[in-house]
Write an enzyme that holds these catalytic residues in place. Structure first.
Site, short mmCIF file in Angstrom:
data_model
loop_
_atom_site.label_atom_id
_atom_site.label_comp_id
_atom_site.label_asym_id
_atom_site.label_seq_id
_atom_site.Cartn_x
_atom_site.Cartn_y
_atom_site.Cartn_z
N SER A 35 -59.42 -41.93 9.46
CA SER A 35 -60.07 -41.46 8.09
C SER A 35 -61.19 -42.48 7.74
CB SER A 35 -59.12 -41.11 7.07
OG SER A 35 -59.50 -40.58 5.94
N ASP A 41 -58.14 -34.75 9.68
CA ASP A 41 -57.81 -36.09 9.27
C ASP A 41 -56.52 -36.58 10.20
OD1 ASP A 41 -57.52 -38.48 8.18
OD2 ASP A 41 -57.35 -37.78 6.10
#
EC number: 3.1.1.-
Length: 818
Positions: free
Chosen positions: A431, A576
């Site tokens: 991320s 993610d």
């Protein structure tokens, strides 16, 4: 009090908005310079009453500050693949699933994410084949309206028929051919189809909520059970927060008073590592921790074995007994040998560990260098020895977690390690942490030292859009940010269309980015130069940051040999990595033999629960000379009990699948996965940081983030220094010995050829001609990416110099008669 606490944020709100607008304009300019309107650096309104800048921010010191590295052709292809539409539905007339027949999938050059792994059906209606791979909301609404019209006609026909029957009339001109039961069934099916919108993923696949048959009991008890468990978890969280506040108050009132409080303030205010070391040593003397280092006895390592081996290794090295020393090192060079790398050994003082451990580490490093340089061991044996040393000792990796804009704290972590030459070769990011990892792995050490400055904030412009614009996008697309815009703004951090393989060849560092497939049942991929060597780094950054609601899942892009950009992994979409694998320790061990992970954890929902009851590396318990518990035994026991109780109920929710799969994601993994490593760094998070969790930093803010990151890393650097002292010597030995492969002499080649021909035809008197080519040269270190299951060090292959040839003498070169 609250006004004073948050006051420092207010003066920066104005400049931050102006900076974002100016960057939005200059980013699209041909020059790409962000300082054309500010030649002296700094914000336009960061001036005092005399008109001079308050702080001399100068972005020109950053390498490539006036470059964007954007390849518009690549971004155009990326946008085109994301927007590719499906074959339109030719007929919206609904058909039952029994009438659908399998159809061969359409042959395409690649598979896009919108028709990846989705079954295809042929709808046969009036001899027309319809590709009903995905029905849009518009089609469902059309079907619903169609069935309502049919139902109204049927009702009018029935009422008209009843009225005419009473009047004795015959026939009905408006009589429909379709049976009443079929119409009602079709209307009911259409209503269910409209409501099935909420049980479909974005790519049209229907979520099968009862695939294994939960039964009626599950549907009756699910929501009440989830409600009561949620209330219980809320109560436990409140009690846990109260315990943490009491422990903090207990430590501040009873421990940090007088001279101790002053020394602690000096420690926390250190700006350099040297200042921090001096302050830590003074604090250890005040708390009485220095005496612990002198006594070798401790129950968490074998001090007797370490003391004997230290003397033995030193004696063999001084007596120049290379063979015996190399044999001893084979048994000593192992991960956490005799407990010398136990974190407990480094958790009793602010700086330092047992003197015996420090002496052993120093002597072991000298012994490894001695074996490498000793002429008594031949090159072939050295190569085998250092290969074994590398496998047994393993490697270290820096793992940077996600956490939104909290991830910018990782900049300080990287800077602290870089300044002490302790930055590991293997770096992973997830991320927001993937952005920092990409910057570290695409720049050299010298470039990084110039980049990691407060002016770096000028290059971070991901959240530049005003509130009305991103709200409209979120309402229209379900995502706050635009994927193509983020790709354009991340190109500076990845040096444009650089791939994982190219980054490894440029810097020698191994970049790893964790991504999760949009399909919840597919495995996670750790992108690196082994699993995806030609994948564009900026596409992996977008995929790893694609949090539902923030950024829609995107495709990974691959660079072909011709330089063309195409979808990676059949065009499937990714999101993610923090949702399932925030810290990919197992994958790093599989690919690179990593057994020491240094984790920088900034996820706010995890950092709030960090508590070391017996201290952590470089941060001992503050009372009873480090021999007690944080907050006393009662406080530590209560904290552990509540945290384990919370985790137990989260595991129960996951096991019985009580939590709904919102946006097709199991959200219990956000709490239940592994978030720590061999050594875990927890940068300090301020309450004011939550206001900017999805905002861009400004130079003053970046300066504070760098400071907090370095402050968090300073206590861990001694542990990392001892680890890297051995690991770097082994790495140097591997690189040196793999280049020492004996080069063939001309006499060796002649003897080999004579032996070959004599064995094949002993009676032959035919003389053969042979050309001895130029000596082969190895590739430079860091350019080869070959790997095997048995060797994680990726030895460079041998290749011939340009111009070498194996042609015979009659064709090109003078002959050598044997």
């Amino acid at each position: 009090m609250l006004k004073l606490k948050f006051r420092w944020n207010k003066p920066d709100d104005g400049p931050r908005v102006k900076r974002q607008k100016s960057q939005q304009l200059t980013l699209d300019s041909p020059e790409g310079s962000e300082t054309s309107s500010r030649p002296g650096g700094g914000y336009d309104n960061d001036r005092d009453v005399n008109g001079t800048f308050k702080r001399p921010w100068d972005i020109t010191k950053i390498p490539g500050y006036n470059q964007t590295y954007v390849n518009e052709a690549s971004l155009d292809k990326f946008a085109a693949y994301l927007k590719e539409e499906e074959v339109p539905v030719e007929s919206s007339t609904p058909v039952s699933s029994e009438e659908m027949l399998p159809l061969e999938p359409v042959q395409k050059e690649y598979i896009t994410s919108k028709h990846d792994w989705t079954p295809v059906f042929s709808v046969l209606k009036n001899n027309n084949s319809v590709n009903k791979r995905k029905m849009s909301h518009t089609a469902l609404k059309s079907d619903f309206k169609h069935y309502l019209d049919m139902y109204d006609k049927e009702e009018k026909r029935r009422r008209g028929k009843s009225k005419k029957d009473k009047e004795g009339s015959e026939g009905d001109k408006t009589k429909t051919k379709e049976p009443k039961e079929l119409v009602r069934k079709s209307v009911f099916s259409s209503i269910l189809g409209v409501f099935s919108i909420f049980s479909k993923t974005k790519d049209g696949r229907k979520l099968k909520r009862d695939e294994i048959g939960e039964g009626i009991g599950f549907w009756l008890m699910r929501w009440p059970a989830l409600f009561f468990i949620g209330m219980w978890l809320l109560f436990l969280t409140t009690i846990y927060a109260s315990v943490r506040v009491l422990v903090a108050g207990y430590e501040n009132i009873l421990t940090w008073r007088g001279k101790r409080a002053k020394l602690r303030k000096v420690l926390r205010g250190a700006r350099t590592y040297e200042q921090w070391v001096q302050a830590a040593q003074d604090l250890d003397v005040e708390l009485g921790n220095a005496e612990w280092r002198e006594n070798p006895k401790f129950g968490y390592y074998d001090h007797v074995t370490i003391s004997k081996l230290t003397k033995m290794v030193r004696k063999l090295r001084l007596q120049d007994q290379a063979e015996d020393l190399s044999n001893i090192l084979q048994g000593c060079i192992k991960n956490n040998f005799a407990g010398t790398e136990s974190s407990t050994l480094y958790s009793q003082t602010y700086y330092g560990t047992k003197k015996v451990v420090e002496q052993w580490n120093e002597e072991l490093g000298k012994a490894v260098t001695y074996v490498l340089e000793s002429p008594k061991i031949d090159d072939e044996e050295k190569r085998d020895l250092f290969r074994l040393y590398s496998k047994n000792f393993g490697k270290s990796a820096l793992c940077l977690s996600g956490g939104g804009c909290f991830a910018y704290l990782h900049f300080g972590i990287v800077k602290a390690m870089l300044d002490q030459d302790l930055l590991p070769q293997i770096i992973s990011g997830t991320s927001g942490g993937a952005l920092i990892a990409a910057l570290a792995c695409t720049r050299t050490d010298e470039e990084l030292r110039q980049i990691l400055v407060p002016e770096l904030a000028y290059k971070i412009t991901a959240c530049w859009e005003p509130f009305p614009k991103w709200v409209f996008r979120w309402w229209r697309t379900g995502a706050r940010f635009d994927s193509v815009d983020w790709a354009r703004r991340s190109c500076w951090f990845t040096l444009g269309d650089m791939t994982f393989k190219e980054a490894y060849q440029r810097t020698g560092r191994i970049l790893n980015v964790s991504t999760v497939p949009a399909d919840p049942h597919s495995p996670v991929i750790l992108c690196n130069y082994i699993t995806s060597p030609d994948c564009l780094i900026w596409s992996a950054l977008l995929a790893s940051a694609a949090v539902p609601g923030i950024l829609n899942p995107v495709m990974l892009m691959n660079k072909t040999k011709s330089g063309d950009i195409v979808p990676f992994s059949f065009g499937s979409k990714w999101k993610d990595g923090s949702l399932r694998t925030d810290i990919p320790v197992d994958a790093l061990n599989t690919y690179f033999n990593v057994n020491c992970s240094i984790v920088s954890q900034v996820n706010p929902h995890i950092a709030l629960f960090f508590y070391a009851p017996r201290g952590t590396v470089g941060r001992p318990v503050s009372h009873r000379k480090g021999k007690g518990w944080r907050g006393g035994f009662l406080g530590a026991a209560l904290e552990s009990m509540i945290k384990l109780e919370i985790r137990k109920w989260l595991k129960f929710i996951k096991a019985v699948e009580l939590l709904p799969r919102f946006v097709d994601q199991d959200w219990t993994n956000v709490w239940l996965q592994r978030f720590s490593g061999s050594v875990t760094l927890w940068p300090k998070i301020h309450l004011a940081d939550f206001w900017h969790i999805l905002g861009d930093p400004w130079p003053e803010k970046m300066e504070d983030l760098l400071y907090r990151g370095q402050q968090c890393a300073f206590p861990k650097l001694l542990f990392l220094k001892h680890r890297m002292n051995i690991e770097k010597r082994i790495r140097n030995g591997r690189q040196a010995t793999r280049h020492r492969k004996r080069k063939l002499e001309e006499t060796d080649v002649c003897d080999l050829v004579r032996k070959t021909f004599s064995e094949s035809d002993p009676d032959s008197d035919v003389k053969h001609s042979f050309v001895f080519p130029a000596l082969m040269a190895p590739r430079s270190a860091g350019t080869d990416i070959s790997s095997s299951n048995s060797d994680y060090d990726h030895e460079p292959q041998w290749e011939m110099d340009e111009g070498d040839s194996f042609l015979t003498a009659d064709e090109e070169y003078p002959t050598t008669i044997l």
